[in-house]
Scaffold this motif. Sequence first.
Motif, short mmCIF file in Angstrom:
data_model
loop_
_atom_site.label_atom_id
_atom_site.label_comp_id
_atom_site.label_asym_id
_atom_site.label_seq_id
_atom_site.Cartn_x
_atom_site.Cartn_y
_atom_site.Cartn_z
N SER A 59 -6.93 -19.69 -3.69
CA SER A 59 -6.19 -18.48 -3.38
C SER A 59 -7.14 -17.43 -2.81
CB SER A 59 -5.55 -17.97 -4.67
OG SER A 59 -4.75 -16.85 -4.41
N ILE A 114 -7.88 -13.83 -2.86
CA ILE A 114 -7.52 -12.74 -3.75
C ILE A 114 -8.35 -11.49 -3.43
CG2 ILE A 114 -6.63 -14.10 -5.70
CD1 ILE A 114 -10.18 -12.94 -5.76
N HIS A 170 -10.64 -17.35 -4.65
CA HIS A 170 -10.76 -17.11 -6.09
C HIS A 170 -11.91 -17.91 -6.70
CE1 HIS A 170 -8.86 -21.04 -6.57
NE2 HIS A 170 -9.28 -21.00 -7.80
N TRP A 213 -5.07 -11.32 -9.53
CA TRP A 213 -4.26 -12.39 -8.96
C TRP A 213 -3.11 -11.81 -8.13
CZ3 TRP A 213 -6.06 -17.02 -8.60
CH2 TRP A 213 -6.86 -17.58 -9.60
N GLY A 236 -2.18 -12.58 -4.46
CA GLY A 236 -3.10 -13.62 -4.00
C GLY A 236 -2.37 -14.56 -3.05
N PRO A 253 -5.26 -20.74 -10.30
CA PRO A 253 -4.22 -20.10 -9.47
C PRO A 253 -2.84 -20.73 -9.68
CG PRO A 253 -5.73 -21.41 -8.12
CD PRO A 253 -6.31 -21.37 -9.50
N ASN A 255 -0.21 -16.87 -13.39
CA ASN A 255 -0.89 -16.42 -12.17
C ASN A 255 -0.08 -16.74 -10.92
OD1 ASN A 255 -3.00 -15.68 -13.85
ND2 ASN A 255 -4.07 -17.63 -13.57
N GLN A 300 1.56 -14.40 -7.16
CA GLN A 300 0.96 -14.68 -5.85
C GLN A 300 2.04 -15.13 -4.86
OE1 GLN A 300 -3.03 -16.83 -6.42
NE2 GLN A 300 -1.88 -17.34 -8.25
#
Lengths: 356, 279
Positions: A141, A143, A241, A258, A261, A322, A327, A331
């Motif tokens: 991800s 972020i 990440h 997060w 993300g 992620p 999380n 995202q």
Amino acid sequence: MSTGNEAQSSRRKALKQIGAAVAGAVAAPYVITSRAASAEPLYVNTWGGVWEEAAAANLFAPFTKETGIEIKTVSPVSFAKLAAQARTGVYEFDVTTLGGGDIVRANDAGLIEKADDSVIDRSKLAPDMVFQNGVASHAFSTIIAWRKDRYPNGGPQSWADFWDLKRFPGSRCLQSYAARVLPLALLADGVPKDKLYPIDVNRAFSALERIKPAIRVWWTQGQQSQQLLRDGEVDAIGIWHSRTIELIKQNAAVDFTWNQGEIDRAYWVVSKGSPRAKQAWRFIQSAVSPERLARFCLQANYGPLNPKSLQYVPQSEMRFMPTAPANYKVQFEQDVVKAEPQLAEFTKRFEQWIAR
Amino acid sequence: MIAHAAKAHRERPWLLLLPVVAFLGVFFLVPLGQVVASSVTEPELTLAHYREFFSDGFYLLVLGRTFATALLVTLACLVLGYPLAYAAVRREGTIALVMLTLITLSLWTNFLVRTYAWMVILGNRGPVSAAFRALGVVPPPEILFTRVASTLGMVHILLPFMVMALYAVMRRIDPAYLRAAQGLGAPPRAAFRHVFLPLSAPGIVNGCTIVFILCLGFYVTPVLLGSPREQMLAGLIGRQIEELLDFGQASAMAVVLLAATLGLFWIYNRFVGIDKLWG
């Protein structure tokens, strides 16, 4: 300096490979019989560093033990090399991983093999894992991360914050990669997560224009992005990440969120026309099996895309994943299929825009 | 050169040349031909890539920037390299040996490592910043990701080539000439200007040509140390392939860069003679 060591060791590896290749070529006429007896090795394209260590321990070694097929690695990952292999029929690697944007491109251009259903057992995979003739493996991800010493009361919590140079004064850094950066610019401009695609290119560029003066550098390599944040060259950065978590585990003064993300999926694919395609698919099936994938992801800081893998992830590590449900839901995922027709045009515009 | 070899060895001299000709043919000419071919055949038979290159101001801008950077780096290498080579030649013995060893050592270090080392040295927490802070310049000027940093990085990498080219020529200048000039009443500066400098001119031309042409092909260093505005043509070619998979356009750009380089060689050959490049 870790970068230097990595570059050195990869060069050493390359030299070793060249040495092995030369030795192999010289010895070839004499070893045909023994080669026929044991299985031919499989060549896997890897990202080197932590990625390769994690893959060697958790994906390659168990596969070799199970099948007797040795795995040899080739670095670095190069999309251009994949394209060249399909054109020339000379194979440096049989298997590689591609991100979401690249797999659509590769599949459209016929650079990868069709998913081989005689080898892949779809009943053991989640329904969305086979995509564009690749098999989804792990997620990473992009972020927002920041220097804690620069923003002691917490850094930018959204891309709108990241763009807000009054509330969060300081230098910025983003990846020099249009397909990832344009959606972030739209989010900063107030476009909701589910309305990002197809990308409103003009709107994205006018949003980018606002942040451009604060961007000291556009990063191109993961290693470089990590160094920029570790050394405090930039105050806030859009970064993978996994690189951030490595820094946090080394106690660097770095934090991240997060929220918003941008998730990328990495897919295993087989290079078009590879003479070892059957073994390659066999390897891929084993590499996304729940436990092996979980172990690989834990060691390399990725999020497994096989949902069954999460049961092998200890609770303490879930906050770094992620794809852990808590999380994942804050995202968003890229819509690579919708972005594909726009890709060439906006990538070109982006290239020229940053260099002016 | 071929004619010369033929005169020297009358018995089938081409046999000796066969390996190198085959090597050059297979590894240089064939791929080069492929690049030229793909610049006009990808995706179909077309001159569109060249038309785009010369009509789109962007490519010309980057080409111009590439040449301007190469010129700047070459001049900087000359200004730094000439006194160094001169000192190394004039002070035969240990000091010269140490200096040349230092120069060669840096050549043996991977250039990516050296580029990252510059990032550390010029960075926010590096010694340069610390020196500025100690002198009371707060906040210290940002050097990393500017033209200064990318030029510095390239000069550091190319300086050895300049010094070696200069040293090779300077070493063959007989010190007796300088002594003779001084003996005839020339002050040391005049002896240097009227005797040593003209005699070392071939070294200057060689060094500048080598550095300039090597610099034209640079791209990792400006990308990592400079701002995006320092991007050179070679970097653009790389990204054209990696990110756009546009082999045709990338090939056309490579051919233009090659043509520009060959143009320089032609000028060099016209006025100096290409055989002089090798000392």
